[in-house]
Write a protein that holds these residues in place. Structure first.
Motif, mmCIF file in Angstrom:
data_model
loop_
_atom_site.group_PDB
_atom_site.id
_atom_site.type_symbol
_atom_site.label_atom_id
_atom_site.label_comp_id
_atom_site.label_asym_id
_atom_site.label_seq_id
_atom_site.Cartn_x
_atom_site.Cartn_y
_atom_site.Cartn_z
ATOM 1 N N MET A 1 0.822 -1.184 0.000
ATOM 2 C CA MET A 1 0.000 0.000 0.000
ATOM 3 C C MET A 1 0.874 1.260 0.000
ATOM 4 O O MET A 1 0.583 2.199 -0.725
ATOM 5 C CB MET A 1 -0.920 -0.026 1.221
ATOM 6 N N LEU A 2 1.926 1.268 0.814
ATOM 7 C CA LEU A 2 2.783 2.459 0.865
ATOM 8 C C LEU A 2 3.464 2.718 -0.477
ATOM 9 O O LEU A 2 3.648 3.868 -0.865
ATOM 10 C CB LEU A 2 3.829 2.314 1.964
ATOM 11 N N ASP A 3 3.845 1.657 -1.179
ATOM 12 C CA ASP A 3 4.467 1.836 -2.490
ATOM 13 C C ASP A 3 3.555 2.601 -3.449
ATOM 14 O O ASP A 3 4.035 3.305 -4.333
ATOM 15 C CB ASP A 3 4.825 0.482 -3.116
ATOM 16 N N GLN A 4 2.269 2.478 -3.263
ATOM 17 C CA GLN A 4 1.317 3.134 -4.154
ATOM 18 C C GLN A 4 1.182 4.626 -3.885
ATOM 19 O O GLN A 4 0.752 5.374 -4.757
ATOM 20 C CB GLN A 4 -0.053 2.465 -4.036
ATOM 21 N N VAL A 5 1.534 5.079 -2.695
ATOM 22 C CA VAL A 5 1.333 6.488 -2.350
ATOM 23 C C VAL A 5 2.626 7.301 -2.271
ATOM 24 O O VAL A 5 2.562 8.510 -2.082
ATOM 25 C CB VAL A 5 0.537 6.636 -1.032
ATOM 26 N N ILE A 6 3.767 6.655 -2.423
ATOM 27 C CA ILE A 6 5.031 7.401 -2.395
ATOM 28 C C ILE A 6 5.552 7.574 -3.814
ATOM 29 O O ILE A 6 5.170 6.851 -4.734
ATOM 30 C CB ILE A 6 6.105 6.712 -1.519
ATOM 31 N N ASP A 7 6.437 8.509 -3.987
ATOM 32 C CA ASP A 7 7.122 8.704 -5.263
ATOM 33 C C ASP A 7 8.260 7.680 -5.319
ATOM 34 O O ASP A 7 9.289 7.855 -4.672
ATOM 35 C CB ASP A 7 7.661 10.127 -5.341
ATOM 36 N N GLN A 8 8.075 6.605 -6.058
ATOM 37 C CA GLN A 8 9.047 5.513 -6.084
ATOM 38 C C GLN A 8 10.352 5.891 -6.783
ATOM 39 O O GLN A 8 11.329 5.166 -6.693
ATOM 40 C CB GLN A 8 8.438 4.268 -6.714
ATOM 41 N N ASP A 9 10.373 7.029 -7.462
ATOM 42 C CA ASP A 9 11.633 7.519 -8.026
ATOM 43 C C ASP A 9 12.502 8.141 -6.946
ATOM 44 O O ASP A 9 13.707 8.282 -7.115
ATOM 45 C CB ASP A 9 11.373 8.545 -9.126
ATOM 46 N N LYS A 10 11.878 8.525 -5.831
ATOM 47 C CA LYS A 10 12.610 9.197 -4.752
ATOM 48 C C LYS A 10 12.734 8.364 -3.481
ATOM 49 O O LYS A 10 13.656 8.570 -2.700
ATOM 50 C CB LYS A 10 11.936 10.518 -4.403
ATOM 51 N N TYR A 11 11.790 7.444 -3.248
ATOM 52 C CA TYR A 11 11.757 6.722 -1.975
ATOM 53 C C TYR A 11 11.570 5.222 -2.172
ATOM 54 O O TYR A 11 11.036 4.788 -3.178
ATOM 55 C CB TYR A 11 10.622 7.252 -1.095
ATOM 56 N N ARG A 12 11.993 4.465 -1.162
ATOM 57 C CA ARG A 12 11.795 3.017 -1.126
ATOM 58 C C ARG A 12 11.219 2.646 0.232
ATOM 59 O O ARG A 12 11.573 3.236 1.254
ATOM 60 C CB ARG A 12 13.111 2.252 -1.325
ATOM 61 N N VAL A 13 10.350 1.652 0.247
ATOM 62 C CA VAL A 13 9.758 1.149 1.484
ATOM 63 C C VAL A 13 10.351 -0.227 1.761
ATOM 64 O O VAL A 13 10.432 -1.068 0.865
ATOM 65 C CB VAL A 13 8.224 1.022 1.365
ATOM 66 N N PHE A 14 10.790 -0.434 2.989
ATOM 67 C CA PHE A 14 11.321 -1.729 3.418
ATOM 68 C C PHE A 14 10.523 -2.187 4.636
ATOM 69 O O PHE A 14 10.277 -1.414 5.550
ATOM 70 C CB PHE A 14 12.801 -1.632 3.788
ATOM 71 N N GLY A 15 10.123 -3.440 4.633
ATOM 72 C CA GLY A 15 9.330 -3.971 5.727
ATOM 73 C C GLY A 15 10.134 -4.836 6.665
ATOM 74 O O GLY A 15 11.135 -5.433 6.287
ATOM 75 N N LYS A 16 9.692 -4.877 7.930
ATOM 76 C CA LYS A 16 10.279 -5.708 8.988
ATOM 77 C C LYS A 16 11.803 -5.527 9.050
ATOM 78 O O LYS A 16 12.590 -6.439 8.810
ATOM 79 C CB LYS A 16 9.912 -7.176 8.770
ATOM 80 N N VAL A 17 12.218 -4.324 9.385
ATOM 81 C CA VAL A 17 13.634 -3.975 9.438
ATOM 82 C C VAL A 17 14.123 -4.033 10.876
ATOM 83 O O VAL A 17 13.507 -3.459 11.775
ATOM 84 C CB VAL A 17 13.877 -2.564 8.850
ATOM 85 N N CYS A 18 15.226 -4.714 11.093
ATOM 86 C CA CYS A 18 15.841 -4.793 12.417
ATOM 87 C C CYS A 18 16.471 -3.440 12.760
ATOM 88 O O CYS A 18 17.187 -2.859 11.937
ATOM 89 C CB CYS A 18 16.893 -5.895 12.435
ATOM 90 N N VAL A 19 16.205 -2.949 13.960
ATOM 91 C CA VAL A 19 16.748 -1.657 14.379
ATOM 92 C C VAL A 19 18.281 -1.670 14.343
ATOM 93 O O VAL A 19 18.912 -0.676 14.004
ATOM 94 C CB VAL A 19 16.212 -1.257 15.771
ATOM 95 N N ALA A 20 18.892 -2.822 14.616
ATOM 96 C CA ALA A 20 20.357 -2.923 14.594
ATOM 97 C C ALA A 20 20.913 -2.730 13.183
ATOM 98 O O ALA A 20 22.096 -2.432 13.018
ATOM 99 C CB ALA A 20 20.812 -4.266 15.152
ATOM 100 N N ASP A 21 20.081 -2.868 12.155
ATOM 101 C CA ASP A 21 20.520 -2.580 10.789
ATOM 102 C C ASP A 21 20.554 -1.080 10.519
ATOM 103 O O ASP A 21 21.163 -0.639 9.546
ATOM 104 C CB ASP A 21 19.597 -3.245 9.767
ATOM 105 N N LEU A 22 19.925 -0.302 11.393
ATOM 106 C CA LEU A 22 19.851 1.138 11.208
ATOM 107 C C LEU A 22 20.764 1.914 12.143
ATOM 108 O O LEU A 22 21.309 2.943 11.767
ATOM 109 C CB LEU A 22 18.413 1.619 11.436
#
Length: 55
Positions: free
Chosen positions: A1-22
């Motif tokens: 759903m989020l992919d449909q409302v964001i500008d995919q040329d500018k942003y990417r959505v990633f799901g279930k991301v571990c905080v330690a990866d950030l």
């Protein structure tokens, strides 16, 4: 759903991301303290994150 409302040329959505990866705890002289801090962030996840797309 989020992919449909964001500008995919500018942003990417990633799901279930571990905080330690950030983020990572600051280095510590005491390895045990660092490991405890890391374990706290490693055990957490985000449902999703939105990042700037880099090509």
């Amino acid at each position: 759903m989020l992919d449909q409302v964001i500008d995919q040329d500018k942003y990417r959505v990633f799901g279930k991301v571990c905080v330690a990866d950030l983020i990572e705890p600051n280095p510590s002289k005491n390895r045990s303290e660092w490991q405890k801090a890391f374990n706290k962030v490693n055990a957490k996840h985000s449902d999703y994150i939105i990042c700037t797309a880099i090509f």
